[in-house]
Design an enzyme around this catalytic site. Sequence first.
Site, PDB file in Angstrom:
ATOM      1  N   ARG A 163      -7.384   3.579  13.412  1.00 25.55           N
ATOM      2  CA  ARG A 163      -6.502   4.727  13.581  1.00 25.55           C
ATOM      3  C   ARG A 163      -5.863   4.794  14.969  1.00 25.55           C
ATOM      4  NH1 ARG A 163      -5.290   6.254   8.479  1.00 25.55           N
ATOM      5  NH2 ARG A 163      -7.171   6.619   7.242  1.00 25.55           N
ATOM      6  N   TYR A 170       1.157   5.753  -0.496  1.00 24.46           N
ATOM      7  CA  TYR A 170       0.735   6.998   0.160  1.00 24.46           C
ATOM      8  C   TYR A 170       0.887   8.090  -0.890  1.00 24.46           C
ATOM      9  CZ  TYR A 170       0.737  10.043   4.438  1.00 24.46           C
ATOM     10  OH  TYR A 170       0.454  10.929   5.452  1.00 24.46           O
ATOM     11  N   HIS A 213      -4.007  13.914   0.524  1.00 29.07           N
ATOM     12  CA  HIS A 213      -4.170  13.068   1.705  1.00 29.07           C
ATOM     13  C   HIS A 213      -2.981  13.207   2.649  1.00 29.07           C
ATOM     14  CE1 HIS A 213      -5.098   9.633   4.229  1.00 29.07           C
ATOM     15  NE2 HIS A 213      -3.941   9.073   3.905  1.00 29.07           N
ATOM     16  N   LYS A 259      -3.578  -1.856  10.279  1.00 26.04           N
ATOM     17  CA  LYS A 259      -3.905  -1.832   8.856  1.00 26.04           C
ATOM     18  C   LYS A 259      -3.977  -3.219   8.238  1.00 26.04           C
ATOM     19  CE  LYS A 259      -3.237   1.516   6.478  1.00 26.04           C
ATOM     20  NZ  LYS A 259      -4.027   2.532   5.801  1.00 26.04           N
ATOM     21  N   ASP A 277      -9.014   0.052   2.086  1.00 21.08           N
ATOM     22  CA  ASP A 277      -8.014  -0.432   3.041  1.00 21.08           C
ATOM     23  C   ASP A 277      -8.433   0.032   4.440  1.00 21.08           C
ATOM     24  OD1 ASP A 277      -5.721  -1.780   3.768  1.00 21.08           O
ATOM     25  OD2 ASP A 277      -4.489   0.022   3.690  1.00 21.08           O
ATOM     26  N   THR A 336      -8.559  -5.785   4.003  1.00 29.13           N
ATOM     27  CA  THR A 336      -8.484  -4.905   2.845  1.00 29.13           C
ATOM     28  C   THR A 336      -9.469  -5.453   1.827  1.00 29.13           C
ATOM     29  OG1 THR A 336      -6.148  -4.373   3.222  1.00 29.13           O
ATOM     30  CG2 THR A 336      -7.012  -4.001   1.009  1.00 29.13           C
ATOM     31  N   ASP A 342       0.849  -1.191   0.000  1.00 29.13           N
ATOM     32  CA  ASP A 342       0.000   0.000   0.000  1.00 29.13           C
ATOM     33  C   ASP A 342       0.884   1.240   0.000  1.00 29.13           C
ATOM     34  OD1 ASP A 342      -2.484   1.258  -0.034  1.00 29.13           O
ATOM     35  OD2 ASP A 342      -2.493   1.551   2.120  1.00 29.13           O
ATOM     36  N   TYR A 392       2.773   2.681  15.239  1.00 25.10           N
ATOM     37  CA  TYR A 392       3.463   2.886  13.963  1.00 25.10           C
ATOM     38  C   TYR A 392       4.865   3.459  14.089  1.00 25.10           C
ATOM     39  CZ  TYR A 392       3.035   8.000  13.561  1.00 25.10           C
ATOM     40  OH  TYR A 392       3.161   9.353  13.724  1.00 25.10           O
ATOM     41  N   GLN A 420      -3.180   2.135  15.102  1.00 31.45           N
ATOM     42  CA  GLN A 420      -2.084   2.571  14.242  1.00 31.45           C
ATOM     43  C   GLN A 420      -1.256   3.662  14.914  1.00 31.45           C
ATOM     44  OE1 GLN A 420      -3.410   3.930  10.401  1.00 31.45           O
ATOM     45  NE2 GLN A 420      -1.378   4.589   9.757  1.00 31.45           N
ATOM     46  N   GLU A 444     -10.367   3.721   3.759  1.00 34.51           N
ATOM     47  CA  GLU A 444      -9.483   4.429   2.845  1.00 34.51           C
ATOM     48  C   GLU A 444      -9.909   4.073   1.428  1.00 34.51           C
ATOM     49  OE1 GLU A 444      -5.355   3.803   3.675  1.00 34.51           O
ATOM     50  OE2 GLU A 444      -5.454   4.950   5.554  1.00 34.51           O
ATOM     51  N   ARG A 473       0.822  17.124  12.695  1.00 36.41           N
ATOM     52  CA  ARG A 473       1.956  18.031  12.893  1.00 36.41           C
ATOM     53  C   ARG A 473       1.510  19.455  12.581  1.00 36.41           C
ATOM     54  NH1 ARG A 473       3.807  13.799   9.930  1.00 36.41           N
ATOM     55  NH2 ARG A 473       3.798  15.045   8.012  1.00 36.41           N
ATOM     56  N   GLU A 498      -9.857  12.348   7.662  1.00 39.70           N
ATOM     57  CA  GLU A 498      -9.794  13.649   7.007  1.00 39.70           C
ATOM     58  C   GLU A 498     -11.155  14.334   6.998  1.00 39.70           C
ATOM     59  OE1 GLU A 498      -7.224  13.519   3.206  1.00 39.70           O
ATOM     60  OE2 GLU A 498      -7.855  11.443   3.566  1.00 39.70           O
ATOM     61  N   GLU A 555      -9.304   3.764  -2.264  1.00 44.78           N
ATOM     62  CA  GLU A 555      -8.065   3.618  -3.022  1.00 44.78           C
ATOM     63  C   GLU A 555      -8.322   2.942  -4.370  1.00 44.78           C
ATOM     64  OE1 GLU A 555      -4.857   1.885  -0.839  1.00 44.78           O
ATOM     65  OE2 GLU A 555      -5.511   2.720   1.096  1.00 44.78           O
ATOM     66  N   THR A 603      -4.832   6.190   0.239  1.00 44.21           N
ATOM     67  CA  THR A 603      -6.058   6.987   0.226  1.00 44.21           C
ATOM     68  C   THR A 603      -6.027   8.035  -0.874  1.00 44.21           C
ATOM     69  OG1 THR A 603      -6.269   6.709   2.606  1.00 44.21           O
ATOM     70  CG2 THR A 603      -7.579   8.447   1.595  1.00 44.21           C
TER      71      THR A 603
END
Length: 400
Positions: free
Chosen positions: A228, A120, A125, A244, A224, A248, A118, A235, A231, A190, A134, A349, A192, A335
Site C-alpha cells: 500500500r 475494482y 470496497h 501490485k 492480489d 498474485t 484486475d 499510482y 502504491q 485482497e 478522500r 479496510e 478476490e 477486492t
Amino acid sequence: MTAAHCWVPVPDGSPFPLQNLPYGVFSPPGGAPRVGTAIGDQVLDLSAIWAGTPLGADLAGGSLNRFLRRGPREWAYVRGRLTELLTGTEQRRLVEANLYPLDRVRLHLPFEVADYVDFYASEAHATNLGRIFRPDGEPLLPNWRHLPVGYHGRAGTVVVSGTRVRRPAGQRRGPDGAPVFGPTRQLDIEAEVGFVVGVPSAPGEPVPVGAFSDHVFGAVLVNDWSARDIQAWEYQPLGPFLGKSFATSVSPWVVPLAALEHARIAVPPQDPAPLPHLAEQQPWGLDLALEVRLGDAVVSRPPYRETYWSPAQLLAHLTSGGAALRTGDLYASGTVSGRLPDQRGSLIELTWNGRDPLRLPDGSSRAFLADGDTVTITGWAPGADGVRIGFGEVTGTVVG
C-alpha cells in the site's frame, strides 16, 4: 444426481462433491504434471481416462490451456462423461487405477496465464477506500457507476497457492515527504474471485455481455497481494504498478461455470443503468461466500454476492475497445468487501489504513502483514441437490 450416487467416497463437508468436478494440474508421486479433477479427497488423472485420443493428449501436459481452448461443447462433454464414470460401473477399474490421494500429489499453477487484469468491482470496497483517502469528498469517483474500473497486472507474477510471497521493496514516501527505497511497511491482501478465459476472440471484435459463458471456462480464488505505501506514492496519475505486480496468488482448482449454475443471482441494483453494451442479458452475479484467515484466526467473511459489476460485464468492458481475448487470460473482481466491518476483504479496510489494528487470538496485533504471516482464503457456493461447491483455498506465507 446426488452426491450419494458417486461411488468414490466424498467425505461430509468436502469442497469437491460430484456436483463440482473442478480442474487442476497435478503431479503424482514420481510422475510428470497432468490434468486432473478433484473428487472428495482424491484427484482423478484425466489424461489416463482419455489416453490414446487427441483429448487425452491435450490433458497430458502441465497446463489446462489446450483443454480450455476446446470450448463449451467439449467442456460439457467431459463433465458429462466424468459424471457417468463416477456414478456407474463402466470402466470403474480404469477410474480406480487412476485416483490419487490429494495429500500425496503436488498441485501446480493450473493454466498458463496469458494476460492478467484486475478490476475494482465491489462498491463497498471502493467506498471504503474513498472514505479513507478522500474523507471530505465523495467516496466514489464520477466514473465508478458507469464502467468497471480496472488495470493491467503482470501475468508472470501469478503464482499457485502455497507459493511463498517475498516482501517487495520499492519507493515510498519518507517522513519528510521525499521518497525512500526499501521493503514495504504496508503489505496487504485482497480477497478476490478470478475468471479464466478458454475461448479466444478476434482483435477488434468486442465480446458482448451475453457471450460470457461462450468464452469463460470457470473461476478461481485470488489473493492480489498489495504494497500500500509503494502504491500510494506511485499510482498518480497512471494507477497501480510495482505496488501490485510482485505476486498474485490463485487457487489450484478452476471451478467450471457449469458447477456454479445454482449460485447465479442478479447483481445489485445498478443506478444509473449501464450503457447498452454493459447491460446484463442474464443474471451472472454469483452467490459466493469467502473467508479470510490470518494464521488460524478468521478476520473477514466477504460476500461476493454484493459485488456491483458482474463477471460478464467485466469481460464486455475488457473487450469493448477491441482488445482480443487469449486462452489463459485471467481477470479478477478486485477486492470483495461487504457493507459490514467484518466483511472487508483487505487489511487497509479492516484496520482503516492502520488506525485500528486487528487484535489476534494470540494477543498480537496487525495493521498490515508481518514476515511469517500466513493468509488463507477459502470460498463456497450453493450447488445442486443442496451441496456446497468449494473452491479449495489460496494460501501464501510472507517472507522477508
